[in-house]
Scaffold this motif. Structure first.
Motif, PDB file in Angstrom:
ATOM      1  N   THR A 144      -7.453  -5.178  -6.752  1.00 33.79           N
ATOM      2  CA  THR A 144      -7.490  -3.790  -7.193  1.00 33.79           C
ATOM      3  C   THR A 144      -7.546  -2.896  -5.961  1.00 33.79           C
ATOM      4  O   THR A 144      -8.414  -3.072  -5.104  1.00 33.79           O
ATOM      5  CB  THR A 144      -8.726  -3.520  -8.067  1.00 33.79           C
ATOM      6  OG1 THR A 144      -8.654  -4.319  -9.254  1.00 33.79           O
ATOM      7  CG2 THR A 144      -8.808  -2.044  -8.453  1.00 33.79           C
ATOM      8  N   VAL A 145      -6.621  -1.976  -5.882  1.00 39.23           N
ATOM      9  CA  VAL A 145      -6.633  -0.971  -4.823  1.00 39.23           C
ATOM     10  C   VAL A 145      -7.183   0.307  -5.438  1.00 39.23           C
ATOM     11  O   VAL A 145      -6.675   0.795  -6.449  1.00 39.23           O
ATOM     12  CB  VAL A 145      -5.228  -0.733  -4.248  1.00 39.23           C
ATOM     13  CG1 VAL A 145      -5.251   0.366  -3.197  1.00 39.23           C
ATOM     14  CG2 VAL A 145      -4.663  -2.027  -3.674  1.00 39.23           C
ATOM     15  N   ASP A 146      -8.244   0.819  -4.867  1.00 36.69           N
ATOM     16  CA  ASP A 146      -8.939   1.976  -5.413  1.00 36.69           C
ATOM     17  C   ASP A 146      -9.342   2.889  -4.258  1.00 36.69           C
ATOM     18  O   ASP A 146     -10.249   2.573  -3.494  1.00 36.69           O
ATOM     19  CB  ASP A 146     -10.174   1.509  -6.197  1.00 36.69           C
ATOM     20  CG  ASP A 146     -10.962   2.661  -6.809  1.00 36.69           C
ATOM     21  OD1 ASP A 146     -10.416   3.778  -6.894  1.00 36.69           O
ATOM     22  OD2 ASP A 146     -12.127   2.441  -7.195  1.00 36.69           O
ATOM     23  N   VAL A 147      -8.638   4.010  -4.114  1.00 36.26           N
ATOM     24  CA  VAL A 147      -8.936   4.921  -3.010  1.00 36.26           C
ATOM     25  C   VAL A 147      -9.066   6.352  -3.518  1.00 36.26           C
ATOM     26  O   VAL A 147      -8.475   6.735  -4.534  1.00 36.26           O
ATOM     27  CB  VAL A 147      -7.858   4.865  -1.904  1.00 36.26           C
ATOM     28  CG1 VAL A 147      -7.710   3.467  -1.351  1.00 36.26           C
ATOM     29  CG2 VAL A 147      -6.510   5.366  -2.421  1.00 36.26           C
ATOM     30  N   ASN A 148      -9.863   7.119  -2.788  1.00 31.84           N
ATOM     31  CA  ASN A 148     -10.043   8.537  -3.073  1.00 31.84           C
ATOM     32  C   ASN A 148      -9.368   9.365  -1.989  1.00 31.84           C
ATOM     33  O   ASN A 148      -9.462   9.039  -0.799  1.00 31.84           O
ATOM     34  CB  ASN A 148     -11.531   8.883  -3.127  1.00 31.84           C
ATOM     35  CG  ASN A 148     -12.243   8.180  -4.260  1.00 31.84           C
ATOM     36  OD1 ASN A 148     -11.763   8.172  -5.398  1.00 31.84           O
ATOM     37  ND2 ASN A 148     -13.392   7.577  -3.976  1.00 31.84           N
ATOM     38  N   TYR A 173       0.810  -1.216   0.000  1.00 30.14           N
ATOM     39  CA  TYR A 173       0.000   0.000   0.000  1.00 30.14           C
ATOM     40  C   TYR A 173       0.850   1.277   0.000  1.00 30.14           C
ATOM     41  O   TYR A 173       0.318   2.370   0.233  1.00 30.14           O
ATOM     42  CB  TYR A 173      -0.917   0.009   1.228  1.00 30.14           C
ATOM     43  CG  TYR A 173      -2.229  -0.723   1.037  1.00 30.14           C
ATOM     44  CD1 TYR A 173      -2.432  -1.577  -0.043  1.00 30.14           C
ATOM     45  CD2 TYR A 173      -3.278  -0.564   1.943  1.00 30.14           C
ATOM     46  CE1 TYR A 173      -3.627  -2.253  -0.215  1.00 30.14           C
ATOM     47  CE2 TYR A 173      -4.478  -1.230   1.771  1.00 30.14           C
ATOM     48  CZ  TYR A 173      -4.655  -2.064   0.699  1.00 30.14           C
ATOM     49  OH  TYR A 173      -5.857  -2.721   0.535  1.00 30.14           O
ATOM     50  N   GLN A 174       2.128   1.169  -0.280  1.00 25.36           N
ATOM     51  CA  GLN A 174       2.994   2.352  -0.252  1.00 25.36           C
ATOM     52  C   GLN A 174       2.542   3.453  -1.214  1.00 25.36           C
ATOM     53  O   GLN A 174       2.696   4.640  -0.883  1.00 25.36           O
ATOM     54  CB  GLN A 174       4.446   1.970  -0.536  1.00 25.36           C
ATOM     55  CG  GLN A 174       5.397   3.155  -0.404  1.00 25.36           C
ATOM     56  CD  GLN A 174       6.858   2.776  -0.548  1.00 25.36           C
ATOM     57  OE1 GLN A 174       7.272   1.704  -0.111  1.00 25.36           O
ATOM     58  NE2 GLN A 174       7.635   3.634  -1.188  1.00 25.36           N
ATOM     59  N   PRO A 175       2.000   3.127  -2.402  1.00 29.42           N
ATOM     60  CA  PRO A 175       1.538   4.225  -3.273  1.00 29.42           C
ATOM     61  C   PRO A 175       0.509   5.133  -2.603  1.00 29.42           C
ATOM     62  O   PRO A 175       0.463   6.334  -2.898  1.00 29.42           O
ATOM     63  CB  PRO A 175       0.931   3.480  -4.471  1.00 29.42           C
ATOM     64  CG  PRO A 175       1.691   2.193  -4.532  1.00 29.42           C
ATOM     65  CD  PRO A 175       1.926   1.824  -3.092  1.00 29.42           C
ATOM     66  N   TYR A 177       1.293   4.613   8.170  1.00 32.71           N
ATOM     67  CA  TYR A 177       1.175   5.854   7.400  1.00 32.71           C
ATOM     68  C   TYR A 177       1.695   7.047   8.198  1.00 32.71           C
ATOM     69  O   TYR A 177       2.328   7.949   7.635  1.00 32.71           O
ATOM     70  CB  TYR A 177      -0.292   6.098   7.024  1.00 32.71           C
ATOM     71  CG  TYR A 177      -0.872   5.063   6.095  1.00 32.71           C
ATOM     72  CD1 TYR A 177      -0.576   5.071   4.734  1.00 32.71           C
ATOM     73  CD2 TYR A 177      -1.734   4.077   6.575  1.00 32.71           C
ATOM     74  CE1 TYR A 177      -1.117   4.120   3.868  1.00 32.71           C
ATOM     75  CE2 TYR A 177      -2.282   3.129   5.717  1.00 32.71           C
ATOM     76  CZ  TYR A 177      -1.968   3.147   4.375  1.00 32.71           C
ATOM     77  OH  TYR A 177      -2.508   2.202   3.537  1.00 32.71           O
ATOM     78  N   THR A 178       1.443   7.059   9.495  1.00 32.07           N
ATOM     79  CA  THR A 178       1.865   8.174  10.347  1.00 32.07           C
ATOM     80  C   THR A 178       3.377   8.291  10.385  1.00 32.07           C
ATOM     81  O   THR A 178       3.933   9.390  10.287  1.00 32.07           O
ATOM     82  CB  THR A 178       1.329   7.972  11.773  1.00 32.07           C
ATOM     83  OG1 THR A 178       0.051   7.358  11.735  1.00 32.07           O
ATOM     84  CG2 THR A 178       1.239   9.293  12.505  1.00 32.07           C
TER      85      THR A 178
END
Length: 288
Positions: free
Chosen positions: A273-277, A70-72, A108-109
């Motif tokens: 598929t990773v799909d985030v807004n 999930y680094q992107p 993430y922090t």
């Protein structure tokens, strides 16, 4: 650790850091736990004995996120945050205050702190989560972040003290966010898109329902959207362990029917598929 802009959950007075103890003028004290966090969640603020993610979910999330899959998402967050920090530094002389609400186990922090620490100006970052189990792991990642156990509904920071608030994949608490964010500050909300983990959901459910979260609807009473962008990519999970770790860190762990979860256990490779807004907000009364 720099002096955080925290207030006492009992009386809302400023907390001062003395050695490893936070103390307010009314002598309410909160000692730092051995893992490095402060517990500012009072008993009367809890809806259950151990609110938030349990140890199993936290460990699974840490294992999965530490793979870098999930680094992107993290990189996109950091790029936007650095841009906001640069703009802030051009017009302000004080420190840049950042609050991550729902920090979880801190992946993430920690990466956000590393990115923002490139600036010559001091950045103070607070990671907040209601789960004590999650905060224990987060505190091990970075000793320069102030980690606290607290509720996003009643954030124990000084009013309007945070120049940037980030909320990733967590329940949104508009009043708590609005009280904490400075009047010219920015809130970044990362939420799941329409196709997020579609392949896993197709295994888990006989009928896949639309589960898009619209943060604008949740925040409309206090904030206005200023921009929105999308991050999407695919990745192949090459082991049953990775697949089940991903499941364990999502709501599908307890939402999906047992038959779907058992079916997922038999799969040893799955392209997801990773799909985030990523949506940016300002206070509703702020001038755009």
């Amino acid at each position: 650790m720099t002096q955080p802009d925290l207030c006492c959950p009992s009386c809302q007075q400023l907390l001062t850091l003395e050695a490893k103890t936070l103390r307010c003028p009314n002598n309410h004290c909160y000692d730092q736990a051995k893992q490095g966090y402060f517990n500012l969640l009072l008993s009367n603020m809890k809806r259950s004995k151990q609110p938030g993610d349990n140890a199993e979910m936290v460990i699974a999330r840490k294992k999965f996120l530490d793979t870098g899959i999930y680094q992107p998402i993290s990189d996109a967050l950091n790029t936007l945050s650095e841009r906001i920090q640069t703009s802030f530094n051009e017009t302000h002389s004080q420190e840049f205050n950042v609050l991550d609400i729902g920090c979880g186990e801190g992946y993430y922090t920690d990466r956000l702190h590393q990115a923002l620490s490139k600036s010559e100006r001091t950045t103070k970052l607070i990671g907040l989560d209601i789960s004590k189990e999650a905060t224990k792991y987060a505190a091990k990642r970075n000793k320069n972040i102030t980690w606290i156990v607290a509720s996003g509904a009643d954030v124990p920071v000084l009013p309007n003290s945070q120049n940037l608030i980030t909320c990733l994949f967590t329940r949104l608490m508009p009043e708590g966010m609005a009280n904490a964010l400075s009047k010219d500050g920015t809130a970044i909300v990362i939420s799941t898109g329409r196709n997020h983990l579609m392949e896993m959901r197709e295994v888990l459910y006989s009928e896949v329902k639309d589960q898009v979260m619209d943060p604008e609807t949740s925040l409309t009473s206090h904030f206005q959207k200023t921009s929105k962008e999308r991050v999407t990519f695919t990745h192949t999970l090459d082991s049953s362990e990775q697949i089940m770790d991903l499941l364990a860190m999502t709501p599908h762990q307890w939402r999906a029917p047992e038959g779907g979860r058992l079916k997922l256990q038999t799969i040893h490779s799955l392209t997801i598929t990773v799909d985030v807004n990523i949506t940016l907000f300002k206070h509703a009364q702020a001038r755009l």
